[in-house]
Design a protein around this motif. Structure first.
Motif, PDB file in Angstrom:
ATOM      1  N   GLU A  63     -23.127 -22.347  -2.062  1.00 23.42           N
ATOM      2  CA  GLU A  63     -21.676 -22.183  -2.177  1.00 23.42           C
ATOM      3  C   GLU A  63     -20.949 -23.185  -1.276  1.00 23.42           C
ATOM      4  O   GLU A  63     -19.913 -23.738  -1.668  1.00 23.42           O
ATOM      5  N   LEU A  67     -18.562 -26.791  -2.343  1.00 21.39           N
ATOM      6  CA  LEU A  67     -17.251 -27.138  -1.784  1.00 21.39           C
ATOM      7  C   LEU A  67     -17.291 -28.467  -1.028  1.00 21.39           C
ATOM      8  O   LEU A  67     -16.301 -28.854  -0.406  1.00 21.39           O
ATOM      9  N   LEU A 156     -16.021 -19.191   4.069  1.00 23.56           N
ATOM     10  CA  LEU A 156     -15.864 -19.801   2.747  1.00 23.56           C
ATOM     11  C   LEU A 156     -14.409 -19.711   2.285  1.00 23.56           C
ATOM     12  O   LEU A 156     -13.851 -20.669   1.734  1.00 23.56           O
ATOM     13  N   ARG A 157     -13.777 -18.550   2.486  1.00 26.37           N
ATOM     14  CA  ARG A 157     -12.377 -18.384   2.101  1.00 26.37           C
ATOM     15  C   ARG A 157     -11.483 -19.353   2.852  1.00 26.37           C
ATOM     16  O   ARG A 157     -10.551 -19.948   2.298  1.00 26.37           O
ATOM     17  N   ARG A 160     -11.843 -22.814   1.331  1.00 26.49           N
ATOM     18  CA  ARG A 160     -11.160 -22.862   0.039  1.00 26.49           C
ATOM     19  C   ARG A 160      -9.643 -22.900   0.218  1.00 26.49           C
ATOM     20  O   ARG A 160      -8.938 -23.600  -0.529  1.00 26.49           O
ATOM     21  N   GLN A 163      -8.651 -26.428   1.351  1.00 27.12           N
ATOM     22  CA  GLN A 163      -8.743 -27.370   0.232  1.00 27.12           C
ATOM     23  C   GLN A 163      -7.627 -27.135  -0.785  1.00 27.12           C
ATOM     24  O   GLN A 163      -7.061 -28.085  -1.346  1.00 27.12           O
ATOM     25  N   PHE A 164      -7.275 -25.883  -1.011  1.00 31.55           N
ATOM     26  CA  PHE A 164      -6.174 -25.547  -1.916  1.00 31.55           C
ATOM     27  C   PHE A 164      -4.849 -26.098  -1.383  1.00 31.55           C
ATOM     28  O   PHE A 164      -4.066 -26.686  -2.128  1.00 31.55           O
ATOM     29  N   GLN A 177      -7.034 -15.231  -1.885  1.00 31.50           N
ATOM     30  CA  GLN A 177      -8.277 -15.620  -2.545  1.00 31.50           C
ATOM     31  C   GLN A 177      -7.925 -16.588  -3.665  1.00 31.50           C
ATOM     32  O   GLN A 177      -6.809 -16.556  -4.202  1.00 31.50           O
ATOM     33  N   PRO A 178      -8.847 -17.478  -4.055  1.00 29.58           N
ATOM     34  CA  PRO A 178      -8.562 -18.397  -5.154  1.00 29.58           C
ATOM     35  C   PRO A 178      -8.061 -17.655  -6.387  1.00 29.58           C
ATOM     36  O   PRO A 178      -8.621 -16.638  -6.787  1.00 29.58           O
TER      37      PRO A 178
END
Length: 217
Positions: A63, A67, A156-157, A160, A163-164, A177-178
């Protein structure tokens, strides 16, 4: 250890570069430019909480790789101790641990990143996580006491979310969350505020002029 020896890197500044011996050979942090890096420390090899963390990172490594993340571990132990511990963890779990682990016997990297907290331990690094972006900029820091294992889902969140934000320019709310709506930055002038009120229908949620959320794929 004197407090004068304590340094702490700062967010949105270049992550301190270093060269270190690891279980995968010599590593220079700047050689990892172009990738996200999660540099995480653990107090000691062959300890129970650290063992659960390493197995959790190994279990979720794909995972992180999806990313664009390179995992790098660290503790104030020797290469031989690292190798023996990693081999034992693999035999215990059946998981492969193939990310590099820094042998920081001289505490050079630990001090550079403010991982030595004398009130917790003068001979072991606390549990710390440093998130470094592909440009070598330090984007996030998390610190945990020796007694508390980390939550891999949150790391991980966190990545993400960073990056978002880089991709969209939006900010992420609590528990984002995505796929969830994200926060649009508030207007900076009164004229912008009044003009924006006429466009409430463009937002997924318009709670107040300073709290507007929009869903972006």
């Amino acid at each position: 250890m004197s407090e004068t020896n304590f340094t702490l890197p700062r967010l949105n500044e270049p992550a301190p570069d270093f060269v270190a011996k690891t279980t995968a050979g010599e590593l220079r942090l700047s050689d990892l430019r172009g990738k996200w890096v999660v540099l995480f420390s653990h107090p000691a090899d062959f300890t129970p909480v650290c063992s659960t963390e390493f197995l959790a990172f190994a279990r979720r490594q794909e995972e992180f790789e999806a990313l664009g993340v390179q995992l790098v571990g660290l503790s104030i132990d020797s290469i031989h101790a690292h190798l023996a511990w990693l081999k034992d963890l693999e035999e215990m779990s059946g998981l492969t641990i193939n990310f590099p682990v820094i042998a920081d016997l001289d505490m050079k990297v630990s001090r550079l990143y403010g991982m030595i907290h004398p009130a917790a331990s003068e001979t072991a690094a606390v549990r710390a996580v440093f998130i470094i972006d592909p440009e070598g900029i330090l984007r996030g820091m998390l610190y945990y006491p020796l007694t508390t294992g980390r939550n891999i889902d949150e790391i991980l969140r966190f990545i993400r979310a960073l990056q978002f934000t880089d991709r969209t320019g939006l900010n992420t709310p609590a528990d984002w969350q995505p796929g969830d709506p994200a926060i649009v930055k508030p207007p900076a002038t009164l004229a912008d505020l009044k003009a924006d009120e006429a466009k409430k229908g463009e937002y997924t949620e318009y709670r107040r002029w300073y709290l507007r959320l929009k869903k972006v794929d």
